[in-house]
Design a protein around this motif. Structure first.
Motif, PDB file in Angstrom:
ATOM      1  N   ARG A  76       0.654  -1.374  -0.113  1.00 22.72           N
ATOM      2  CA  ARG A  76       0.179  -0.246   0.083  1.00 22.72           C
ATOM      3  C   ARG A  76       1.096   1.143  -0.193  1.00 22.72           C
ATOM      4  O   ARG A  76       0.683   2.492  -0.720  1.00 22.72           O
ATOM      5  N   ASP A  77       1.437   1.388   0.705  1.00 19.92           N
ATOM      6  CA  ASP A  77       3.005   2.345   0.917  1.00 19.92           C
ATOM      7  C   ASP A  77       4.664   2.494   1.547  1.00 19.92           C
ATOM      8  O   ASP A  77       4.264   1.018   1.802  1.00 19.92           O
TER       9      ASP A  77
ATOM     10  N   SER B 119      -2.921   5.438  -6.799  1.00 25.61           N
ATOM     11  CA  SER B 119      -1.164   5.222  -6.480  1.00 25.61           C
ATOM     12  C   SER B 119      -0.525   5.911  -6.723  1.00 25.61           C
ATOM     13  O   SER B 119      -0.281   6.519  -8.107  1.00 25.61           O
TER      14      SER B 119
ATOM     15  N   TYR C 240       3.895   8.788  -6.185  1.00 27.61           N
ATOM     16  CA  TYR C 240       4.822   8.708  -5.412  1.00 27.61           C
ATOM     17  C   TYR C 240       5.189   9.893  -4.961  1.00 27.61           C
ATOM     18  O   TYR C 240       4.063  11.236  -6.022  1.00 27.61           O
TER      19      TYR C 240
ATOM     20  N   PHE D 296       1.350  14.676   2.276  1.00 32.82           N
ATOM     21  CA  PHE D 296       2.162  13.280   2.737  1.00 32.82           C
ATOM     22  C   PHE D 296       3.389  14.199   3.731  1.00 32.82           C
ATOM     23  O   PHE D 296       4.375  14.458   2.988  1.00 32.82           O
TER      24      PHE D 296
ATOM     25  N   TYR E  45       5.911   6.158  -1.713  1.00 28.14           N
ATOM     26  CA  TYR E  45       5.321   5.648  -2.738  1.00 28.14           C
ATOM     27  C   TYR E  45       3.856   5.841  -1.965  1.00 28.14           C
ATOM     28  O   TYR E  45       3.952   5.440  -0.454  1.00 28.14           O
ATOM     29  N   HIS E  46       2.147   5.953  -2.473  1.00 31.99           N
ATOM     30  CA  HIS E  46       1.534   6.034  -1.641  1.00 31.99           C
ATOM     31  C   HIS E  46       0.242   5.715  -2.330  1.00 31.99           C
ATOM     32  O   HIS E  46      -0.124   6.017  -3.823  1.00 31.99           O
ATOM     33  N   THR E  47      -0.829   4.808  -1.281  1.00 33.08           N
ATOM     34  CA  THR E  47      -1.861   4.652  -2.354  1.00 33.08           C
ATOM     35  C   THR E  47      -2.980   5.446  -1.788  1.00 33.08           C
ATOM     36  O   THR E  47      -3.253   5.249   0.148  1.00 33.08           O
TER      37      THR E  47
END
Length: 816
Positions: free
Chosen positions: A136-137, A312, A314, A347, A352-354
């Protein structure tokens, strides 16, 4: 999900250890390869799962495969990173490579499915191993702990909060053996000397860990301050402190740290859309007025009816903000005419983020949609993460027209496939954006059962498929002709997402079929409702049933198939048509069905003809029989491959029984002078014929002195070695020799009473073969050339000939 254990952001413990909370899996061993980066990333994923969802660190279901990540990061077809000229598992890696691989749903499979052991080589493709978890992240921190960094303690605090709230932190540093203290299990390199790159998992810290615990001397000064990170290594439990060691806060080579947040794969999404299989390869800015702002978007085409649930991407710097928009409809890409979803956020960490969409988007098969992002990075002029072809790194990157778009103002867009770089040379790029969907919920094609009996209560069921992330809000059923129902149909939702339809058709009605319309309203999330509609036809119960299997029930690839179904109780005159539909039409040629009158005029035969193509293994065939009154019956049959009939085994010939002389005159006797006790040593010999190897021998006697009997088969003592008989394999002559002592008084009554060779009993007369009737023989040499066939036993030696070396038939001693 577990709550934050430290709600007070100003409070950090002096010492902390994830092991005390059961949030670290056991230490593993990467030997014999340099796959530390994979071990660290997988350990971080395992720790993340334990942190979020709890569980037993020793649970084998949570033990993930380091081999899958390390291997397929490079070897996944058309998706792997560029390999250096060395072993795959010695390629090395980084947290960013791990993130890119895990983000394309590669690398989080069970250890039991692909263990880190010989032969260290998968036997399937990457996607053929089922995912246990999905990424996920991934939160990144760079160089926070370098001794000259400012503010140093703030950097340490950021790492600590990530560990406390998300689990172990995968870090890279430069390991140099001379800076490791085996006694204290600690590491500190104050001089900046470069050793081997290594990755481990940080699982805790101790602010009071003494600076004097590090390997120090006049040439290697200790750190300036106390404090160290507790790290889990991947060199087995025999190294360090059961596999753990300490790294000084002031270790200069701590270059990067990453937390990998994961979730169970079966609770995530069904499809992953994206073009950046190699992930964040480069950071880009744009030529706008505000260089820390940039726009990018990806256009995708839905592969089926589905629901867009998450996106998702970055962020390239800490505290980056995003504005996310989803478009459908007409117009120029990527800003299609209909804005269907959007949300904004910030963030605190790069990585990396969902993002789960507050408003999911319903998609139809073949429909285009776009995900557009505006990225802002305070104090950093390169807000966009892109994938591109970089020599010796991401050479598998492919950028196609119509997929990724970039803009400096959000209005004018450039296709990434036509991007240009230095010297005006083509420099195509992909936007690092992925879209995650769930299959759209749908009502089953059939209602079970499709038949009613007038005047009797009817009950049928319809299954709701693809219900992950879906809530049913309402369901209703409407008959096309209410007049034929004495009790109107109703619908209820039972467990396992099955709708139950109940009602009663009028017993006085002569209706043969009636239609129902089932309408179900579902919430896709965020209040987004979708109506599911499907019609079903109910028929009056048929007076016959379809047979269970066709005859024959197997077919051979490349050979014509003719199968027959005999439908009992169905008259030929009632049939309107028959049809057959294969589950795999590409596996058949000229497949069709017809019907004829059966041998019984009240039955109908359905004939299925066609040719399965070469390579056929199995196929499902749905056969539909339509009646003239509008009703029909269907049944699905499975045809399997016709296997070749194995040849009948050659009959094993029954070996011919050994030929043993059964008359006394066929035996010779040699008698020695009596000994002091009056007993004479006698030697009895005869020639026997064996048709096969000698395997067992026994001789019974009467009148012999106890414990004196010995016997054996000898071959070389016989000059003629073989005899041929019609229908038999070649026979061989053997000398059967029996020795023993006989009392003088028993010489006339002593006899051979039984001879058994290879399980066959010789036909000895009931009174036995009397020694007195045997042919006297001159003395024979005491040590003949022929010795017992085989080796060992009693007081004989090994056979001089090795014709039958399997079994020893030595002279044996028998008690009377």
């Amino acid at each position: 999900m577990k709550k934050n254990r430290f709600a007070d952001k100003g409070s950090l413990p002096v010492a902390y250890d994830l092991r005390n909370e059961g949030r670290v899996t056991p230490v593993k061993d990467q030997n014999p390869y340099g796959a530390c980066w994979s071990f660290a990333a997988i350990a971080a994923a395992e720790s993340s799962y334990l942190t979020q969802f709890g569980g037993d660190p020793n649970d084998p279901n949570l033990n993930l495969s380091e081999l899958h990540l390390a291997w397929f990061a490079y070897e996944e077809e058309n998706k792997g990173f560029k390999k250096l000229p060395r072993d795959i598992l010695n390629q090395g890696g980084t947290n960013t490579k791990a993130t890119a691989t895990l983000a394309r749903w590669t690398g989080l499979v069970a250890e039991n499915d692909l263990p880190y052991e010989e032969p260290f080589s998968p036997d399937k493709t990457a996607s053929e191993y089922p995912n246990s978890l999905h990424l996920r992240d991934a939160f990144y921190l760079y160089g926070w702990s370098q001794p000259d960094s400012v503010p140093e303690r703030l950097g340490n605090d950021a790492w600590k909060r990530l560990i406390m709230e998300n689990g172990g932190l995968s870090i890279a540093y430069s390991h140099y053996k001379k800076f490791y203290s085996p006694g204290e299990k600690s590491f500190y390199n104050p001089k900046g000397e470069v050793g081997d790159g290594h990755q481990v998992l940080v699982v805790g810290w101790n602010d009071n860990y003494s600076k004097n615990n590090f390997n120090s001397s006049d040439l290697i000064p200790p750190p300036k301050n106390d404090g160290a990170w507790l790290a889990k290594n991947s060199w087995g439990t025999d190294w360090g402190e059961q596999g753990y060691f300490w790294i000084s806060y002031e270790e200069w080579s701590l270059k990067e740290g990453a937390v990998f947040r994961v979730a169970s794969a079966d609770k995530m999404y069904d499809h992953n859309y994206g073009y950046d299989d190699l992930g964040w390869c480069e950071t880009r800015g744009v030529d706008g007025v505000e260089k820390n702002k940039g726009w990018m978007g990806n256009v995708f085409t839905a592969g089926s009816d589905e629901t867009l649930k998450a996106v998702s991407f970055y962020t390239t710097a800490a505290n980056a903000s995003f504005e996310l928009r989803v478009y459908k409809g007409e117009g120029a890409a990527p800003l299609f005419s209909n804005l269907v979803s959007g949300q904004d956020g910030v963030f605190p960490f790069a990585g990396y983020h969902t993002v789960d969409l507050d408003v999911p988007v319903s998609l139809s098969k073949g429909e285009k949609f776009s995900v557009v992002l505006k990225m802002t990075t305070p104090g950093y002029d390169y807000p966009l993460a892109i994938e591109k072809n970089i020599a010796w790194y991401s050479e598998n990157a492919v950028c196609n027209p119509g997929e990724s778009y970039f803009s400096s103002d959000g209005d004018t867009w450039l296709d990434g496939a036509y991007e240009v770089g230095e010297y005006n040379l083509p420099d195509p790029v992909n936007a690092c954006i992925k879209a995650f969907t769930l299959k759209a919920p749908e009502l089953g094609e059939a209602i079970e059962s499709a038949y009613f009996e007038p005047g009797k209560p009817y009950r049928g069921t319809v299954r709701l498929a693809n219900i992950k992330g879906v809530n049913v809000t309402n369901a209703d059923v409407t008959p096309a002709n209410p007049a034929v129902w004495s009790a109107l149909p109703s619908v209820t939702l039972s467990p396992n997402n099955v709708f139950v339809v109940a009602g009663t058709v009028n017993g006085n009605s002569d209706v043969l079929n009636t239609d129902l319309n089932l309408v179900v309203s579902v919430d896709l999330g965020g209040g987004v409702l979708k109506a599911l509609k499907r019609g079903y036809t109910l028929m009056k119960k048929l007076p016959f049933e379809m047979p269970l299997t066709p005859n024959p029930s197997s077919a051979k690839g490349g050979a014509p198939y003719v199968g027959r179904l005999t439908v009992s109780g169905l008259a030929y005159s009632e049939v309107a048509s028959v049809n057959v539909v294969p589950s795999s039409p590409e596996s058949w040629s000229d497949l069709n069905a017809s019907f004829i009158v059966s041998t019984n005029p009240d039955d109908t035969d359905v004939t299925i003809k066609g040719t399965p193509l070469p390579g056929f293994t199995s196929s499902k065939l749905m056969v539909k029989v339509a009646l003239r009154d509008g009703r029909f019956a269907t049944e699905t049959y499975t045809l399997t491959e016709t296997l070749p009939t194995p040849p009948e085994p050659e009959p094993t010939p029954t070996p011919k029984a050994p030929a043993v002389p059964t008359r006394a005159e066929g035996w010779a006797i040699r008698r020695e002078a009596p000994d002091a006790e009056g007993n004479s040593l006698v030697t009895l010999t005869t020639t026997v014929t064996l048709y096969g190897e000698p395997k067992s021998l026994s001789v019974d006697t009467a009148g012999f002195v106890a414990d004196s009997l010995r016997y054996g088969l000898y071959r070389e003592a016989v000059q003629g070695l073989s005899v041929a008989e019609e229908g038999q394999s070649e026979g061989h002559f053997y000398e059967l020799r029996v020795t023993g002592k006989v009392a003088k008084a028993a010489l006339n009554s002593a006899a051979i009473t039984a001879v058994k060779i290879n399980g066959h009993n010789a036909d000895i007369p009931s009174g036995g073969l009397k020694l007195a009737e045997m042919k006297p023989e001159s003395p024979i040499p005491p040590s003949p050339k022929g010795k017992p066939v085989g080796g060992g036993g009693c007081n004989t030696g090994t056979s001089a000939i090795a014709v039958f070396a399997i079994l020893a038939l030595a002279l044996c001693r028998k008690k009377d």
